[in-house]
Design a protein around this motif. Sequence first.
Motif, PDB file in Angstrom:
ATOM      1  N   ALA A  37       0.850  -1.194   0.000  1.00 52.66           N
ATOM      2  CA  ALA A  37       0.000   0.000   0.000  1.00 52.66           C
ATOM      3  C   ALA A  37       0.885   1.243   0.000  1.00 52.66           C
ATOM      4  O   ALA A  37       1.906   1.293   0.689  1.00 52.66           O
ATOM      5  CB  ALA A  37      -0.902  -0.003   1.225  1.00 52.66           C
ATOM      6  N   LYS A  38       0.484   2.239  -0.788  1.00 47.33           N
ATOM      7  CA  LYS A  38       1.274   3.471  -0.861  1.00 47.33           C
ATOM      8  C   LYS A  38       0.975   4.345   0.345  1.00 47.33           C
ATOM      9  O   LYS A  38      -0.158   4.431   0.805  1.00 47.33           O
ATOM     10  CB  LYS A  38       0.952   4.225  -2.142  1.00 47.33           C
ATOM     11  N   LYS A  39       2.011   4.995   0.843  1.00 44.06           N
ATOM     12  CA  LYS A  39       1.857   5.911   1.967  1.00 44.06           C
ATOM     13  C   LYS A  39       2.127   7.326   1.492  1.00 44.06           C
ATOM     14  O   LYS A  39       2.976   7.551   0.628  1.00 44.06           O
ATOM     15  CB  LYS A  39       2.844   5.571   3.080  1.00 44.06           C
ATOM     16  N   GLU A  43       2.217  10.466   6.196  1.00 44.05           N
ATOM     17  CA  GLU A  43       2.241   9.187   6.910  1.00 44.05           C
ATOM     18  C   GLU A  43       3.670   8.695   7.120  1.00 44.05           C
ATOM     19  O   GLU A  43       3.995   8.172   8.185  1.00 44.05           O
ATOM     20  CB  GLU A  43       1.434   8.136   6.134  1.00 44.05           C
ATOM     21  N   LYS A  44       4.521   8.860   6.114  1.00 43.83           N
ATOM     22  CA  LYS A  44       5.917   8.446   6.247  1.00 43.83           C
ATOM     23  C   LYS A  44       6.629   9.254   7.321  1.00 43.83           C
ATOM     24  O   LYS A  44       7.381   8.716   8.124  1.00 43.83           O
ATOM     25  CB  LYS A  44       6.646   8.612   4.914  1.00 43.83           C
TER      26      LYS A  44
END
Length: 182
Positions: A37-39, A43-44
């Motif tokens: 899933a892409k963050k 979020e990172k």
Amino acid sequence: MPKVLFNGSIQGFSGRLGDLIFRTLPDGTTIVSTAPAKKTRREKKRAKLKRSAAQNAHTSHFQKGVYYAKEAARILPVYQERAAATPTWTAYNHAMYDWFHPPQIGCLAQEDGYILVEARDDVLVTRVQITIQDNEGRALEAGEAVRREGDWWEFLSPVVGKTVIAEARDLPGNVTKLVLEL
């Protein structure tokens, strides 16, 4: 992860196709997994702030290992030879494994006129350093041991001290230390 055996034109396929990731291993088998899933950047950044000091230290150690493994796999023939002997591991895999596994000292003994050390590593022990100390911890003699048969190293010394310290080093620079109190 499922392993896929394709016939015809899809054999050896690697890359991304929609939500699926295809990876081809050195032995020719293909592994299929779902894409992560892409963050978002936020979020990172938030995840990075939540890490503990131990997690940050491990991440840093791992990054140094990646840098070492990329260079070592390219320039050190010992990793390339080991990769040729194992179909599923690359030279990079062997270098990374070596980065995370320091050498081991199995035995340290002082005999009349010499010191024997059994030092082993999953790839290669590059050197064994011996230090002989007196009762107050002052170094009486220090030097490198010489490799004998197998994993045995020998240090010739007529000096008898209270403490013998052996340090074994491997290719990535990992050090293992063993102290013998007499």
